[in-house]
Design a protein around this motif. Structure first.
Motif, short mmCIF file in Angstrom:
data_model
loop_
_atom_site.label_atom_id
_atom_site.label_comp_id
_atom_site.label_asym_id
_atom_site.label_seq_id
_atom_site.Cartn_x
_atom_site.Cartn_y
_atom_site.Cartn_z
N LYS A 157 0.76 -1.58 0.22
CA LYS A 157 -0.19 0.18 0.11
C LYS A 157 0.85 1.16 -0.21
N GLU A 158 2.22 1.42 0.73
CA GLU A 158 3.02 2.32 1.11
C GLU A 158 3.33 2.41 -0.46
N LEU A 159 3.93 1.46 -0.90
CA LEU A 159 4.71 1.99 -2.21
C LEU A 159 3.76 1.82 -3.24
N GLY A 160 2.05 1.96 -2.97
CA GLY A 160 1.28 2.26 -4.78
C GLY A 160 2.27 0.77 -5.51
N TYR A 161 2.17 -0.27 -4.77
CA TYR A 161 2.55 -1.26 -5.57
C TYR A 161 1.37 -2.59 -6.89
N ARG A 162 1.41 -2.46 -8.13
CA ARG A 162 0.70 -3.30 -8.81
C ARG A 162 1.58 -3.85 -9.26
N PRO A 163 0.97 -5.62 -9.06
CA PRO A 163 2.13 -6.17 -10.40
C PRO A 163 1.47 -5.77 -11.38
N ASN A 164 3.24 -5.81 -12.37
CA ASN A 164 3.07 -5.68 -13.87
C ASN A 164 2.51 -7.04 -14.46
N ALA A 165 1.69 -6.31 -15.05
CA ALA A 165 0.45 -6.90 -15.95
C ALA A 165 1.34 -8.59 -17.03
N ILE A 166 2.25 -7.30 -17.82
CA ILE A 166 2.46 -8.27 -18.19
C ILE A 166 3.55 -9.42 -18.13
N ALA A 167 3.83 -9.11 -17.09
CA ALA A 167 5.17 -9.84 -16.30
C ALA A 167 4.75 -11.04 -15.42
N ARG A 168 3.09 -10.95 -15.18
CA ARG A 168 2.08 -11.48 -14.68
C ARG A 168 2.08 -12.69 -16.22
N GLY A 169 1.26 -12.47 -16.43
CA GLY A 169 0.80 -13.17 -17.89
C GLY A 169 1.98 -13.58 -18.01
N LEU A 170 3.27 -13.69 -18.94
CA LEU A 170 4.04 -14.19 -18.96
C LEU A 170 4.41 -15.59 -18.53
N ALA A 171 4.52 -15.15 -16.49
CA ALA A 171 4.91 -16.66 -15.51
C ALA A 171 3.08 -16.86 -15.79
N SER A 172 2.21 -16.29 -15.56
CA SER A 172 1.71 -17.81 -15.84
C SER A 172 0.95 -18.14 -15.88
N ARG A 173 1.31 -17.47 -17.24
CA ARG A 173 0.16 -17.85 -18.86
C ARG A 173 -1.48 -18.18 -18.21
N LYS A 174 -1.44 -16.55 -17.61
CA LYS A 174 -3.17 -15.97 -17.94
C LYS A 174 -2.87 -14.83 -18.39
N THR A 175 -3.34 -14.17 -19.21
CA THR A 175 -3.34 -12.96 -19.10
C THR A 175 -4.25 -12.25 -17.95
N THR A 176 -5.49 -12.63 -18.10
CA THR A 176 -6.88 -11.64 -18.08
C THR A 176 -6.98 -10.79 -18.63
N THR A 177 -7.14 -10.88 -19.87
CA THR A 177 -7.92 -10.31 -20.31
C THR A 177 -8.21 -11.18 -21.84
N VAL A 178 -9.95 -10.26 -22.03
CA VAL A 178 -10.58 -11.03 -23.42
C VAL A 178 -10.64 -9.99 -24.10
N GLY A 179 -10.58 -11.10 -25.47
CA GLY A 179 -10.20 -10.13 -26.58
C GLY A 179 -11.68 -10.46 -27.00
N ILE A 180 -11.97 -8.75 -27.49
CA ILE A 180 -13.29 -8.37 -28.29
C ILE A 180 -13.65 -8.80 -29.87
#
Lengths: 332, 332
Positions: free
Chosen positions: B44-67
């Motif tokens: 919270k102090e650092l206002g950290y938000r995981p890099n969605a791209i790195a997370r996507g690569l590592a987990s093989r889930k992008t939590t993104t949908v294509g329309i």
DNA sequence: CTGAAAGCGCTTACAG
DNA sequence: CTGAAAGCGCTTACAG
């Protein structure tokens, strides 16, 4: 997610290193034509497409732009998106859509957007207050993400923008009405927000004040069933011989009420819309409009953003596209 | 792209390993409450938000949908997007927008979409031929990406979909017109494509044939200036006492031409639109419509897609939402 | 012109 | 419950 062929598969099949495959895709001029052809052939055979996510992580460029808006379903937003999407495609950028409602936690939404690692952001403001605009712009600029305002402009800060001169356009339209002898010119808008409607209002008020006429600003809803009631009331109690609506739907809604109340358009009342959406040619009579080149605004703003993202030289960062008026049957 | 605080910064400041920070974000129950609080505080102090791209690569889930759609700027598409976007936000999915025009290289576009590593795809078909639909569906299913058809359905294959029963709805509307004594019922559509309009046509033809009446199908343009000419010609040469338009704009365009040609609506001619967009309440008279719950279709299809992406149990994968008819002043 | 190696910022078995 | 290490699929200096 799909189990695709990777760069390793290509390298293996082409009997080169993965670095070479990568170069073929990103710096083809740096690789020997023969090997290049060989690799290209394998790429084609395998139908290889680099994993955009891995590429994004490694290169720190996602070739993705974020579009931030309040409400996708509004006609103007949709048309802006059309222009944006065409140009984005041309320059090979993907589009990520973010909706940002004022009632939400703006900061949280912004952090989310930043965490998505877009290379640039297009802000389509329609619903923010001025202070919220400030917050949003600061946050994005602090994160050092290129930002362009689309169909909006912001005078307090140095933010690139693409729009038309809504104030000048509305000023001119109002002035023309005044000079044509109209005495009771109304301006119908929605709730007060810092968006293009703000500038439209400024233009109207300026023209009215210059002519020593009292501005008549009427705020109503985008919901036709509500605005219909408002307009009935308005017409009952006031003499009106011209009305300008910030949205075409508002102008048409008023026009319908007026006609059903026995007025003639344009003989008794002139009506003007400030968008020129598809609505304008479906009304009876068809609506005279300020022709907002929405598609172009979307396209040009996206193009401008690509320049920022590519660190290109930029000559003009506050672009005002030319506008015109489409004279139809709702004015004389 | 932004230079954000990374997971290492958080780990360092909280004096834990990056694995623990990761766990706090993804499997909080697996970490000791005390350390969890400590890490959360730093985040919270650092206002950290995981890099969605790195997370996507590592987990093989992008939590993104294509329309995937043909044209963003169409009113119906925009409203679908509204519903989609609201639910996507709720389930924390980002949205990537892909436009797919038939004249383009469909395969290339599909490869592009797959390479973007979305977790699921929503297909909003409006412009594809049946063979193209086949191609698209096959490609996406081969890539093993969850797919849901939005505001469409496909009978030849087992593809999840959310729509309304356009055929039944139009059948019923046509039958009601027949039973009310109309003799010359026209159906105005656009060029032939495999989309909801296809099913609407089926319903119309079925009702007409059952009553031993010859179907009168009239194909025109979405462009009002063109359809206006078409309709003038049509009215000059044919007796018409009812018309159903696949789009509200087509129905209204016809209605305007009819009224300006001296006909009375609904006394001489009944007019019905098959969408119930905002246009329908801006026409004079207001348009009787099939009420297509576009927002809901978008929302429900997105919800269904989240279930597929989460491998949830699915009871019904071809959802037909209930529809209704909004009776207004263009029919009697 | 080409390859070996490090690194992008995360997640996830695997030990302990 | 926690950490060290490998790995996700790429790009990019750095040598050669």
């Amino acid at each position: 997610m799909a189990n695709n062929t990777t760069i390793y598969d290509v390298a293996g099949a082409a009997k080169v290193s993965l670095a070479t495959v990568s170069r073929v895709m990103n710096n083809p001029e740096k690789v020997n034509p023969e090997t290049r052809e060989k690799v290209l052939k394998v790429i084609k055979e395998l139908g290889y497409r680099p994993n955009a996510i891995a590429r994004g992580l490694a290169s720190r460029k996602t070739t993705t732009v974020g579009i931030v808006l309040a409400d996708v379903s509004r006609a103007a937003a949709a048309q802006l998106l059309g222009g944006i999407s065409d140009i984005a495609k041309k320059y090979d950028y993907a589009i990520k859509l973010f909706t940002m409602a004022p009632e939400e936690d703006l900061k949280e939404t912004l952090r989310k957007i930043v965490s998505e690692q877009v290379d640039g952001i297009l802000l389509l403001n329609e619903e923010l207050e001025k202070e919220e605009m400030d917050l949003v712009i600061n946050h994005i600029q602090d994160a050092q993400i290129p930002l362009v305002l689309c169909n909006a402009s912001y005078t307090d800060k140095d933010v690139p923008s693409v729009s038309i001169d809504y104030e000048a356009a509305t000023y001119k339209l109002t002035k023309d009405l005044i000079e044509s002898g109209k005495k009771n010119i109304y301006f119908a808008s929605t709730v007060h927000k810092y968006s293009s409607n703000f500038f439209k209002l400024q233009g109207y008020e300026k023209a009215m004040k210059e002519a020593n006429m009292e501005p008549n600003v009427f705020r109503t809803s985008g919901d036709v069933s509500i605005s219909t009631l408002h307009f009935k009331e308005l017409l009952k109690n006031h003499k009106i011989d011209a009305l300008i609506g910030v949205r075409d739907s508002i102008a048409i809604s008023f026009m319908n009420v007026a006609i059903e109340s026995g007025y003639k358009v344009p003989e008794d009342i002139s009506v003007i819309g400030l968008q020129n959406t598809k609505y304008a040619v479906l009304s009876r009579p068809q609506l005279t409009c300020l022709d907002t080149p929405v598609y172009d605004i979307g396209a040009v703003s996206m193009r401008l953003l690509t320049k920022y993202m590519a660190n290109e030289e930029i000559s003009d960062d506050n672009i005002l596209l030319p506008h015109s008026v489409v004279k139809r049957k709702s004015t004389n």
